[in-house]
Scaffold this motif. Structure first.
Motif, short mmCIF file in Angstrom:
data_model
loop_
_atom_site.label_atom_id
_atom_site.label_comp_id
_atom_site.label_asym_id
_atom_site.label_seq_id
_atom_site.Cartn_x
_atom_site.Cartn_y
_atom_site.Cartn_z
N MET A 1 0.83 -1.19 0.00
CA MET A 1 0.00 0.00 0.00
C MET A 1 0.87 1.25 0.00
SD MET A 1 -3.20 0.28 2.56
CE MET A 1 -3.41 -1.48 2.81
N SER A 2 0.68 2.10 -0.95
CA SER A 2 1.46 3.33 -0.92
C SER A 2 0.81 4.30 0.05
CB SER A 2 1.51 3.95 -2.32
OG SER A 2 0.43 4.81 -2.49
N VAL A 3 1.57 5.28 0.42
CA VAL A 3 1.08 6.19 1.44
C VAL A 3 0.99 7.56 0.81
CG1 VAL A 3 1.93 7.39 3.47
CG2 VAL A 3 1.83 4.90 3.43
N ILE A 4 0.05 8.34 1.33
CA ILE A 4 -0.11 9.67 0.76
C ILE A 4 1.20 10.44 0.87
CG2 ILE A 4 -1.27 11.88 1.09
CD1 ILE A 4 -3.71 10.39 1.91
N MET A 505 -7.69 10.86 -3.18
CA MET A 505 -7.27 10.34 -1.88
C MET A 505 -5.92 9.65 -1.95
SD MET A 505 -10.69 8.62 -0.38
CE MET A 505 -12.05 9.58 0.21
N THR A 506 -5.70 8.86 -2.97
CA THR A 506 -4.51 8.01 -3.01
C THR A 506 -3.47 8.50 -3.97
OG1 THR A 506 -5.42 6.65 -4.77
CG2 THR A 506 -5.95 5.99 -2.51
N GLY A 507 -3.86 9.39 -4.88
CA GLY A 507 -2.91 9.80 -5.90
C GLY A 507 -2.76 8.78 -7.01
N ARG A 508 -3.59 7.77 -6.97
CA ARG A 508 -3.53 6.73 -8.01
C ARG A 508 -4.91 6.49 -8.60
NH1 ARG A 508 1.26 3.78 -7.97
NH2 ARG A 508 2.63 4.39 -6.25
N MET A 509 -4.93 5.87 -9.77
CA MET A 509 -6.19 5.62 -10.46
C MET A 509 -6.62 4.18 -10.21
SD MET A 509 -7.92 7.83 -12.00
CE MET A 509 -9.56 7.76 -12.68
N TYR A 510 -7.92 3.99 -9.98
CA TYR A 510 -8.45 2.63 -9.85
C TYR A 510 -8.57 2.02 -11.24
CZ TYR A 510 -12.76 4.80 -11.35
OH TYR A 510 -13.69 5.48 -12.10
N SER A 569 -19.67 -10.14 -5.01
CA SER A 569 -19.38 -8.98 -5.86
C SER A 569 -18.49 -7.97 -5.14
CB SER A 569 -20.68 -8.32 -6.31
OG SER A 569 -21.26 -7.58 -5.25
N VAL A 570 -18.57 -7.95 -3.81
CA VAL A 570 -17.77 -6.98 -3.07
C VAL A 570 -16.28 -7.32 -3.14
CG1 VAL A 570 -17.47 -5.92 -0.80
CG2 VAL A 570 -19.74 -6.53 -1.58
N VAL A 571 -15.98 -8.61 -3.36
CA VAL A 571 -14.58 -9.03 -3.45
C VAL A 571 -13.89 -8.27 -4.59
CG1 VAL A 571 -13.05 -10.98 -3.88
CG2 VAL A 571 -15.10 -11.28 -2.47
N VAL A 572 -14.62 -8.09 -5.72
CA VAL A 572 -14.05 -7.37 -6.85
C VAL A 572 -13.66 -5.95 -6.43
CG1 VAL A 572 -14.50 -6.54 -9.19
CG2 VAL A 572 -15.50 -8.70 -8.40
N PHE A 573 -14.53 -5.33 -5.64
CA PHE A 573 -14.27 -3.97 -5.15
C PHE A 573 -13.00 -3.93 -4.30
CE2 PHE A 573 -14.94 -1.07 -1.47
CZ PHE A 573 -14.84 0.13 -2.13
N PHE A 574 -12.92 -4.84 -3.32
CA PHE A 574 -11.75 -4.81 -2.43
C PHE A 574 -10.47 -5.06 -3.22
CE2 PHE A 574 -14.71 -5.93 1.23
CZ PHE A 574 -14.67 -4.65 1.74
N TYR A 575 -10.52 -6.02 -4.16
CA TYR A 575 -9.32 -6.31 -4.96
C TYR A 575 -8.89 -5.05 -5.71
CZ TYR A 575 -6.37 -8.25 -8.59
OH TYR A 575 -5.31 -8.49 -9.42
N ASN A 576 -9.85 -4.39 -6.34
CA ASN A 576 -9.56 -3.19 -7.12
C ASN A 576 -8.95 -2.10 -6.23
OD1 ASN A 576 -9.48 -1.31 -9.14
ND2 ASN A 576 -11.69 -1.20 -9.45
N MET A 577 -9.56 -1.89 -5.06
CA MET A 577 -9.09 -0.83 -4.17
C MET A 577 -7.66 -1.10 -3.70
SD MET A 577 -11.38 1.51 -3.82
CE MET A 577 -11.77 1.29 -5.56
N ILE A 578 -7.41 -2.33 -3.24
CA ILE A 578 -6.11 -2.63 -2.64
C ILE A 578 -5.02 -2.60 -3.70
CG2 ILE A 578 -4.78 -4.44 -1.48
CD1 ILE A 578 -7.47 -5.20 -0.05
N VAL A 579 -5.26 -3.26 -4.83
CA VAL A 579 -4.22 -3.32 -5.87
C VAL A 579 -3.99 -1.93 -6.45
CG1 VAL A 579 -3.68 -4.25 -8.14
CG2 VAL A 579 -4.61 -5.75 -6.36
N SER A 580 -5.08 -1.17 -6.67
CA SER A 580 -4.90 0.14 -7.27
C SER A 580 -4.20 1.11 -6.33
CB SER A 580 -6.25 0.73 -7.68
OG SER A 580 -6.92 -0.12 -8.56
N TRP A 581 -4.49 0.98 -5.04
CA TRP A 581 -3.84 1.86 -4.06
C TRP A 581 -2.34 1.57 -4.02
CZ3 TRP A 581 -5.90 2.43 1.68
CH2 TRP A 581 -5.39 3.61 2.22
N ALA A 582 -1.99 0.28 -4.19
CA ALA A 582 -0.58 -0.07 -4.13
C ALA A 582 0.13 0.21 -5.46
CB ALA A 582 -0.44 -1.55 -3.77
N ARG A 583 -0.51 -0.14 -6.58
CA ARG A 583 0.23 -0.13 -7.84
C ARG A 583 -0.51 0.54 -8.98
NH1 ARG A 583 0.99 -5.83 -6.67
NH2 ARG A 583 -0.38 -6.42 -8.38
N GLY A 584 -1.63 1.20 -8.72
CA GLY A 584 -2.37 1.82 -9.82
C GLY A 584 -1.56 2.91 -10.50
N PRO A 585 -1.96 3.28 -11.73
CA PRO A 585 -1.24 4.37 -12.41
C PRO A 585 -1.41 5.68 -11.64
CG PRO A 585 -3.23 3.71 -13.61
CD PRO A 585 -3.05 2.73 -12.51
#
Lengths: 646, 326
Positions: A1-4, A505-510, A569-585
């Motif tokens: 997870m990247s940090v602000i 919030m994160t500086g990254r794109m989901y 269906s919520v699993v898709v959301f959590f996966y998207n949030m966590i991965v995008s926060w860590a490594r999203g563009p």
């Protein structure tokens, strides 16, 4: 997870209050919180036992009271003290030098900063959202447990008390520690930025309000460990049943106090922030509708929440202190509980939806590339709902046995609430009209919200009509209605808001494709889960039953299977949030080309939000108006520098 | 767009008409509730079709690709439209409100000659008393066809709620006050009375049987029960009057409840446990929590039959259940 990462002003704002000067036991943090928690519990224990011993009461160790005083009141205060929530104030009171106002507790530099008493509204916003989604997950898993029990008539996996406990816990978690504070989290992040303010008006109070929340949620959950099981009287906790249930019930009574205190303090903070900290030129009629929505919601919270606090105290006092607020044999009035409870809990449904209205207004306008239609009427309709919202509480009591003459006036005021709500829906539709609609994830959730909320609103029309509600109340029709309003309504707006502000919030794109996948899975499985409940309720299935007549078996099996799909269906959301926060563009500062102020600064924003004070010169939704500006930010720093630029 | 609206309206109307949303009405009051229901449904279908038509049409007609950076026309509002969509919905909801108020008042009328029935609820059983018929007690609710019944209801402990789904009417029973409700049955047959207010561990199974009989059959039932309440079979009358059959299967009484353990083989169960059957049954009535049959839960059967029934009544009940002649 990247940090602000903060782009500026970081220098000189090093971490923590006098760092490492004290050992780990004495430093603010979880170690000190743990031993303070234990210490305060013991103080409570011996305070109770001591008084009882001196007075000669038997038994000396009355666990009902020890749990209440030691476990549910003093120990959480000890926890907060240990965590450092009161350090600044205690330094001040005791005359010791306070930590100079260097904002040492501001901003997040490592992930560990999210686990501290942090005064940065942006960090607190994220803390709120992560915490509330943990409770959302737990509440959702409980829903699937009791849906498994309901897959067939008869009892399969659990006994009645456990079932009632799971149902009650599901509702308590979702209402008190998910939906209400999730909106507080989004607003915490967005409102000061939208106002052009550097932070909330009372940052330390803001931090304290947040830390009440994990206490409240944990308190609810701990009732599973209590002898006799979790509180099992529904989230409504009606007297007199609630005062004769096992001790788990007081975990609910007190959990509501902590969650309610958190709500009230946050609402006061929003009110003061909105009234006093608007940037120059930001008149009330230039505020974004999200700010209007939170202004209205905060008024509701401040006025109404003390009533639920009162109702829970009274019903608990009947058990603990042998008062007789709701004991008819001693002159108590059972329906009094419901009047007090619903005087909060009806406005509470607006507390749970008005911030969502604000989010939807932002997104619909930006993604349609048009000004919001009828901006002033949109703001006024919020106030209309606020006022009318206090005159409808007894529609929850149409079959309760209250005075008959109350029913028709309460029905009319309830029906009239459809008018300002309808104004909002029609105005959103008119905003879409001839727009340049961008069908991305936040917009999909917004449009999904409108269609689901209309269904929830129309089933509300049926429930406002007294003769129909006499048939439908306390059945699965109510369960369907509340989920169309709170899931199809509120939860979809929370998702919309999270996707919308995620880059800020994160500086990254989901991930946009996963976002859309999440929407369609949720939207379809939501309808499959909750739409059949209207039917099963109207033909005769009561709510809050672990067992039911065989003739409802097929529909219930269908609902149970759909609810598992909804959970998945919520699993898709959590996966998207966590991965995008860590490594999203890396996100741009203004990916939606929005006009409101939060998008005029970097993503994530600087530590004090604005490097210069923005000058607001126009409305927030002037899309398509040639040359229109909402605010002037030259990027040059001081006003003088700005003039030099010009 | 009008086309989309019409298609949606037709689809929703089919959903509204083809699915049997409401149970087949069994009371005058339910007939009126259905009328309000359909009145509201017509309005709701129109509103839903309008909203969804505009929404879907907008998404199809005004969608623009992500790379298009143009803005829409700067329309800030339209006072005429805004007044219209404030006033028209207000008129519609007030129409629903006025109709509802009339129906509510009509559904609350007891008429000149109602049959009075008293309803007593406690965790987790129903009892019914017919004051017009000499205080006849019953554990099942038996009602005459086409006669308005006025229920006066009391709760002994927590809040319960009285609902016969096919008859529509619902009313909470609140400790400390007496509530009432009016029902006029219009269909003979067997129905189910359910508790709809969460009342504790046995809430889900707090049900009672409702039988609607023709007026002649009802008179015959009253007569039979009155005579049955005399000496020869007092136990059977008490079994019926205390509501035992609502939860327990007992062939001599013709009951088939499944909430509590069946009583047909209770004598052999007691003997297997090495107990005197009469003592065993007496204990199970007076202190139901003492021995719990495997597969059943403590706390569901009311614990106060020792107080609500007289010692003589308990004797008769024990004799009836154990099959002893008295």
């Amino acid at each position: 997870m990247s940090v602000i990462e903060h782009t500026s002003h970081d220098a000189g704002h090093g971490s923590g209050a006098p760092p490492n000067r004290r050992n780990i036991l004495m430093r603010p943090g979880f170690v000190r919180a743990a031993w303070c928690f234990a210490l305060f519990f013991l103080v409570g224990l011996y305070l109770v036992a001591g008084i009882r011993w001196l007075a000669g009461w038997d038994p000396v160790y009355d666990w009902n009271i020890i749990v209440l005083v030691g476990g549910l009141t003093l120990a959480p205060i000890g926890f907060l003290l240990g965590l450092g929530s009161f350090d600044y104030w205690l330094y001040w009171i005791s005359g010791r030098p306070t930590i100079p106002d260097d904002h040492a507790n501001h901003g997040a530099h490592t992930w560990k900063d999210y686990f501290k008493v942090n005064t940065d509204h942006k960090v607190i916003g994220v803390q709120y959202l992560v915490t509330t989604f943990i409770f959302f997950t737990l509440g959702g898993l409980m829903a699937m447990l009791f849906r498994a029990e309901l897959a067939q008539p008869g009892m399969q996996f659990m006994d009645n008390q456990t079932y009632n406990g799971l149902v009650s816990m599901h509702a308590a978690l979702m209402i008190f520690v998910f939906i209400i504070p999730a909106f507080a989290g989004l607003a915490n992040f967005a409102v000061p930025l939208m106002l052009g303010a550097p932070d909330m008006a009372f940052p330390r109070l803001n931090a304290l309000s947040f830390w009440f929340l994990p206490i409240a949620g944990t308190m609810f959950l701990c009732s599973f460990l209590a002898p006799g099981g979790a509180f099992a009287t529904g989230w409504t906790s009606y007297a007199p049943l609630a005062s004769e249930q096992p001790i788990g019930q007081i975990f609910f009574n007190m959990g509501v106090q902590w969650a309610g205190a958190s709500s009230i303090l946050t609402a006061l903070n929003f009110l003061v922030t909105i009234i006093t900290m608007r940037a120059p030129g930001m008149t009330f009629w230039r505020m974004p509708l999200l700010v209007w929505a939170n202004f209205t919601t905060s008024l509701l919270v401040v006025i109404a929440t003390p009533f639920i606090a009162g109702s829970q105290f009274f019903v608990m006092f009947d058990r603990i202190m042998h008062t007789s607020f709701f004991v008819p044999a001693d002159g108590g009035y059972v329906l009094g509980y419901q009047h007090i409870f619903w005087f909060y809990s009806h406005p509470a449904v607006y507390i749970m939806i008005l911030p969502g209205f604000g989010i939807i207004s932002e997104i619909i306008s930006v993604m349609s590339r048009k000004p919001i239609f009828g901006y002033r009427l949109m703001a006024m309709s919020l106030l209309g709902i606020l006022v009318l919202g206090f005159s409808v509480w007894a529609h929850h009591m149409f079959v309760a046995g209250m005075a008959d003459w109350l029913r028709v006036p309460m029905m009319i005021s309830t029906l009239l609430i459809a008018v300002p709500t309808g104004v909002k829906v029609f105005s959103w539709l008119a905003t879409l009209w001839e727009g340049r609609i961008k069908l991305n994830t936040p917009m999909l959730f917004s449009l999904g919200f409108i269609s689901m909320f209309v269904i929830g609103g129309l089933s509300g029309i049926y429930l406002a009509s007294v003769p129909i509600t006499i048939h439908a109340s306390d059945t699965y029709f109510i369960v369907a209605h509340i989920h169309y309003v709170l899931f199809g309504g509120s939860v979809l707006t929370v998702f919309a808001g999270i996707y919308y502000w995620f880059p800020k919030m994160t500086g990254r794109m989901y991930n946009e494709r996963l976002g859309k996948l999440h929407f369609w899975l949720t939207f379809i499985s939501f309808n499959l889960t909750f739409f059949p409940m209207h039917w099963v309720g109207l033909v005769g299935m009561p709510r809050r039953v672990a067992d039911y007549s065989d003739r409802f078996a097929d529909l219930n099996l269908f609902v149970t299977i759909s609810s598992f799909a909804l959970g998945a269906s919520v699993v898709v959301f959590f996966y998207n949030m966590i991965v995008s926060w860590a490594r999203g563009p890396i996100a741009e500062s203004n990916p939606w080309r929005a006009m409101t102020l939060e998008w005029q600064v970097s993503s994530p924003p600087p530590i004090f939000n604005f490097d210069e004070i923005p000058q607001v010169v126009g409305g927030p939704y002037e899309y398509g108006v040639p040359g229109a500006r909402h605010a002037i930010l030259t990027g040059g720093g001081t006003p003088a520098a700005k003039e030099a630029h010009a | 767009m009008a086309g989309i609206g019409i298609v949606i309206a037709i689809l929703v109307t089919l959903v509204a008409v083809l699915i049997p949303w409401l149970p087949t009405s069994a009371s005058e009051q339910m007939d009126r509730i259905e009328f309000v229901y359909w009145f509201a449904t017509v309005i709701c279908i129109a509103v839903f079709a309008l909203v969804m038509a505009v929404l879907l049409y907008s998404v199809m007609a005004f969608r623009s690709p992500p790379e298009d950076e143009s803005d829409g026309p700067p329309i800030h509002g339209n006072t005429g439209l805004e007044i219209a969509w404030t006033v028209v919905p207000a008129i519609l909801v007030i129409a629903i409100g006025v109709l509802s108020a009339f129906v509510l008042s009509k559904n609350g009328e007891a008429g000149p000659n109602p049959l009075n029935v008293k309803v007593f609820a406690q965790q987790f059983a129903w009892r019914f008393v017919y004051p017009d018929d000499g205080g006849l007690k019953s554990g099942e609710l038996v009602l005459p066809l086409d006669r308005t019944v006025k229920f006066e209801m009391e709760s002994a402990d927590v809040i319960h709620s009285f609902w016969i789904p096919d008859m529509g009417q619902k009313q909470d029973l609140v400790p400390g006050i007496t509530t009432s409700i009016i029902v006029t049955p219009t269909r003979t047959g067997m129905f189910s009375l359910v508790c709809t207010e969460l009342c504790g561990v046995g809430h889900a199974t707090m049900r009672a049987t409702v039988r609607v009989l023709s007026q002649d059959d009802f008179a015959a039932w009253v007569k039979e029960r009155k005579s049955g309440g005399g000496k020869p079979n007092a136990g059977a009358a008490i079994f019926a009057g205390a509501g035992c059959g609502g939860c327990h299967t007992f062939t001599p009484a013709g009951s088939n409840g499944e909430i509590g353990p069946g009583l047909d083989d209770i004598v052999s169960v007691a003997q297997k446990a090495g107990r005197d059957p009469a003592e065993f049954v007496r204990e199970a009535i007076v202190e139901p929590g003492k021995v719990i049959t495997p597969g059943y839960q403590d706390g569901v059967m009311p614990p106060n039959y020792g107080e609500t029934l007289s010692p003589e009544e308990i004797d008769a009940l024990v004799a009836y259940v154990t099959g002893a002649k008295k």
